[in-house]
Design a protein around this motif. Structure first.
Motif, PDB file in Angstrom:
ATOM      1  N   ILE A  11      22.716  -5.585 -20.194  1.00  0.00           N
ATOM      2  CA  ILE A  11      22.536  -4.701 -19.035  1.00  0.00           C
ATOM      3  C   ILE A  11      21.181  -4.947 -18.394  1.00  0.00           C
ATOM      4  O   ILE A  11      21.056  -5.028 -17.171  1.00  0.00           O
ATOM      5  CB  ILE A  11      22.678  -3.227 -19.455  1.00  0.00           C
ATOM      6  CG1 ILE A  11      24.124  -2.948 -19.887  1.00  0.00           C
ATOM      7  CG2 ILE A  11      22.272  -2.300 -18.316  1.00  0.00           C
ATOM      8  CD1 ILE A  11      24.334  -1.562 -20.472  1.00  0.00           C
ATOM      9  N   LEU A  12      20.154  -5.066 -19.228  1.00  0.00           N
ATOM     10  CA  LEU A  12      18.801  -5.325 -18.718  1.00  0.00           C
ATOM     11  C   LEU A  12      18.746  -6.631 -17.934  1.00  0.00           C
ATOM     12  O   LEU A  12      18.159  -6.694 -16.846  1.00  0.00           O
ATOM     13  CB  LEU A  12      17.817  -5.374 -19.875  1.00  0.00           C
ATOM     14  CG  LEU A  12      16.368  -5.755 -19.523  1.00  0.00           C
ATOM     15  CD1 LEU A  12      15.752  -4.711 -18.605  1.00  0.00           C
ATOM     16  CD2 LEU A  12      15.546  -5.909 -20.794  1.00  0.00           C
ATOM     17  N   GLY A  13      19.345  -7.678 -18.484  1.00  0.00           N
ATOM     18  CA  GLY A  13      19.360  -8.959 -17.787  1.00  0.00           C
ATOM     19  C   GLY A  13      20.067  -8.865 -16.455  1.00  0.00           C
ATOM     20  O   GLY A  13      19.612  -9.424 -15.449  1.00  0.00           O
ATOM     21  N   GLY A  14      21.174  -8.120 -16.420  1.00  0.00           N
ATOM     22  CA  GLY A  14      21.906  -7.951 -15.176  1.00  0.00           C
ATOM     23  C   GLY A  14      21.137  -7.147 -14.143  1.00  0.00           C
ATOM     24  O   GLY A  14      21.094  -7.503 -12.962  1.00  0.00           O
ATOM     25  N   VAL A  15      20.507  -6.061 -14.585  1.00  0.00           N
ATOM     26  CA  VAL A  15      19.734  -5.218 -13.673  1.00  0.00           C
ATOM     27  C   VAL A  15      18.537  -5.981 -13.119  1.00  0.00           C
ATOM     28  O   VAL A  15      18.242  -5.930 -11.918  1.00  0.00           O
ATOM     29  CB  VAL A  15      19.265  -3.935 -14.381  1.00  0.00           C
ATOM     30  CG1 VAL A  15      18.259  -3.171 -13.520  1.00  0.00           C
ATOM     31  CG2 VAL A  15      20.462  -3.049 -14.698  1.00  0.00           C
ATOM     32  N   GLY A  16      17.832  -6.706 -14.010  1.00  0.00           N
ATOM     33  CA  GLY A  16      16.682  -7.483 -13.564  1.00  0.00           C
ATOM     34  C   GLY A  16      17.069  -8.530 -12.532  1.00  0.00           C
ATOM     35  O   GLY A  16      16.369  -8.735 -11.545  1.00  0.00           O
ATOM     36  N   ALA A  17      18.217  -9.194 -12.764  1.00  0.00           N
ATOM     37  CA  ALA A  17      18.682 -10.198 -11.816  1.00  0.00           C
ATOM     38  C   ALA A  17      19.069  -9.558 -10.496  1.00  0.00           C
ATOM     39  O   ALA A  17      18.771 -10.090  -9.420  1.00  0.00           O
ATOM     40  CB  ALA A  17      19.878 -10.948 -12.407  1.00  0.00           C
ATOM     41  N   LYS A  18      19.715  -8.401 -10.561  1.00  0.00           N
ATOM     42  CA  LYS A  18      20.144  -7.715  -9.349  1.00  0.00           C
ATOM     43  C   LYS A  18      18.950  -7.272  -8.509  1.00  0.00           C
ATOM     44  O   LYS A  18      18.906  -7.495  -7.290  1.00  0.00           O
ATOM     45  CB  LYS A  18      20.982  -6.492  -9.730  1.00  0.00           C
ATOM     46  CG  LYS A  18      21.499  -5.684  -8.547  1.00  0.00           C
ATOM     47  CD  LYS A  18      22.535  -6.461  -7.766  1.00  0.00           C
ATOM     48  CE  LYS A  18      23.159  -5.605  -6.676  1.00  0.00           C
ATOM     49  NZ  LYS A  18      24.164  -6.346  -5.866  1.00  0.00           N
ATOM     50  N   LEU A  30      24.384 -14.260 -14.373  1.00  0.00           N
ATOM     51  CA  LEU A  30      24.833 -14.871 -15.620  1.00  0.00           C
ATOM     52  C   LEU A  30      23.702 -15.468 -16.431  1.00  0.00           C
ATOM     53  O   LEU A  30      23.564 -15.200 -17.635  1.00  0.00           O
ATOM     54  CB  LEU A  30      25.882 -15.948 -15.326  1.00  0.00           C
ATOM     55  CG  LEU A  30      26.462 -16.646 -16.569  1.00  0.00           C
ATOM     56  CD1 LEU A  30      27.119 -15.628 -17.490  1.00  0.00           C
ATOM     57  CD2 LEU A  30      27.454 -17.726 -16.147  1.00  0.00           C
ATOM     58  N   THR A  31      22.852 -16.273 -15.809  1.00  0.00           N
ATOM     59  CA  THR A  31      21.775 -16.939 -16.543  1.00  0.00           C
ATOM     60  C   THR A  31      20.788 -15.951 -17.159  1.00  0.00           C
ATOM     61  O   THR A  31      20.451 -16.072 -18.350  1.00  0.00           O
ATOM     62  CB  THR A  31      21.036 -17.939 -15.634  1.00  0.00           C
ATOM     63  OG1 THR A  31      21.966 -18.932 -15.189  1.00  0.00           O
ATOM     64  CG2 THR A  31      19.907 -18.617 -16.387  1.00  0.00           C
ATOM     65  N   PRO A  32      20.283 -14.942 -16.418  1.00  0.00           N
ATOM     66  CA  PRO A  32      19.379 -13.966 -17.039  1.00  0.00           C
ATOM     67  C   PRO A  32      20.022 -13.206 -18.193  1.00  0.00           C
ATOM     68  O   PRO A  32      19.365 -12.928 -19.197  1.00  0.00           O
ATOM     69  CB  PRO A  32      19.031 -13.024 -15.878  1.00  0.00           C
ATOM     70  CG  PRO A  32      19.213 -13.851 -14.661  1.00  0.00           C
ATOM     71  CD  PRO A  32      20.384 -14.729 -14.958  1.00  0.00           C
ATOM     72  N   ILE A  33      21.313 -12.865 -18.052  1.00  0.00           N
ATOM     73  CA  ILE A  33      21.999 -12.139 -19.130  1.00  0.00           C
ATOM     74  C   ILE A  33      22.078 -13.003 -20.386  1.00  0.00           C
ATOM     75  O   ILE A  33      21.776 -12.534 -21.500  1.00  0.00           O
ATOM     76  CB  ILE A  33      23.412 -11.717 -18.670  1.00  0.00           C
ATOM     77  CG1 ILE A  33      23.306 -10.613 -17.617  1.00  0.00           C
ATOM     78  CG2 ILE A  33      24.240 -11.234 -19.864  1.00  0.00           C
ATOM     79  CD1 ILE A  33      24.640 -10.220 -17.013  1.00  0.00           C
ATOM     80  N   LEU A  34      22.488 -14.250 -20.226  1.00  0.00           N
ATOM     81  CA  LEU A  34      22.574 -15.144 -21.385  1.00  0.00           C
ATOM     82  C   LEU A  34      21.208 -15.381 -22.007  1.00  0.00           C
ATOM     83  O   LEU A  34      21.072 -15.446 -23.235  1.00  0.00           O
ATOM     84  CB  LEU A  34      23.194 -16.475 -20.963  1.00  0.00           C
ATOM     85  CG  LEU A  34      24.675 -16.442 -20.559  1.00  0.00           C
ATOM     86  CD1 LEU A  34      25.121 -17.817 -20.079  1.00  0.00           C
ATOM     87  CD2 LEU A  34      25.538 -15.960 -21.719  1.00  0.00           C
TER      88      LEU A  34
END
Length: 232
Positions: free
Chosen positions: A190-197, A204-208
């Motif tokens: 979730i953090l990776g997705g929020v940060g990317a957004k 995808l890349t930040p989440i992975l």
């Protein structure tokens, strides 16, 4: 003549607090979850697990705040020194500084005559601001803000660390490792997705990236706890 209002929203203004917040929350989840998983894997009791988790949250938040404040303060000191030096150069050799500023615009594609006009007008309006922006790369969007970075890091770390800690509170001791690991992976995703957004990047890349390193950290810590059979 019609007047146009600039309504574009640029993401570069978020760089400072976004970096500190994402780093803080990520560290909060990973370090606290790893600590709890390591202690639980060593077959410690619930009280030991919770004490370790709370201590990790408090110590980590303070460490993140102090680290951000010191590092960003160093950046602010360097910026101030550069601005003071530039201010002195403008006072001592204004004509040379004007030619230098025009040279930057020529290098960017302006003709010499137009570059001279632009440099002259900007110098008349705000000479130091023009040199700070075009020579030193310092602007309102990138200026170091130590207090903001420190609070953002500490708050983000605490929020991130609260996720595995709360799961450790409610989960049965026998399932702590699995429950905390699952919650941490979900929180990191979730953090990776929020940060990317928020940063305007693909998700995808930040989440992975954040989940992979988080899982690796928890796996190593759990392995150490299981191997030594003691609180680490």
């Amino acid at each position: 003549m019609p007047r146009y209002h600039h309504l574009e929203r640029h993401l570069v203004g978020r760089v400072g607090w976004l970096r500190a917040s994402v780093l803080g929350a990520n560290d909060g989840i990973v370090s606290t979850a790893s600590l709890i998983v390591g202690v639980a894997a060593a077959e410690a009791g619930r009280s030991g697990i919770l004490v370790a988790g709370v201590a990790g949250l408090v110590a980590g938040a303070m460490s993140m705040a102090a680290g951000e404040y010191v590092s960003v303060s160093s950046q602010a000191d360097a910026e101030k020194a550069d601005l003071d030096r530039e201010r002195g150069e403008l006072a001592a050799a204004p004509e040379a500084e004007l030619r230098e500023l025009a040279g930057f615009y020529v290098a960017r594609g302006l003709t010499q005559d137009l570059a001279d006009q632009v440099a002259t007008q900007l110098t008349a309006t705000d000479a130091l601001g023009a040199h700070a922006r075009d020579e030193l790369g310092i602007s309102a969007h990138t200026t170091a803000r130590p207090i903001q970075a420190a609070f953002a890091s500490a708050a983000a770390f605490s929020v991130g660390a609260a996720v595995p800690l709360l799961v450790a509170v409610v989960a049965p001791t026998s399932t702590t490792v699995v429950a905390v690991t699952a919650a941490a992976v979900l929180g990191l995703a979730i953090l990776g997705g929020v940060g990317a957004k928020v940063g305007g990047a693909r998700m995808l890349t930040p989440i992975l990236r954040v989940t992979l390193w988080g899982v690796l950290a928890m796996a190593i810590t759990a392995g150490i706890g299981r191997l030594f059979g003691a609180v680490v």
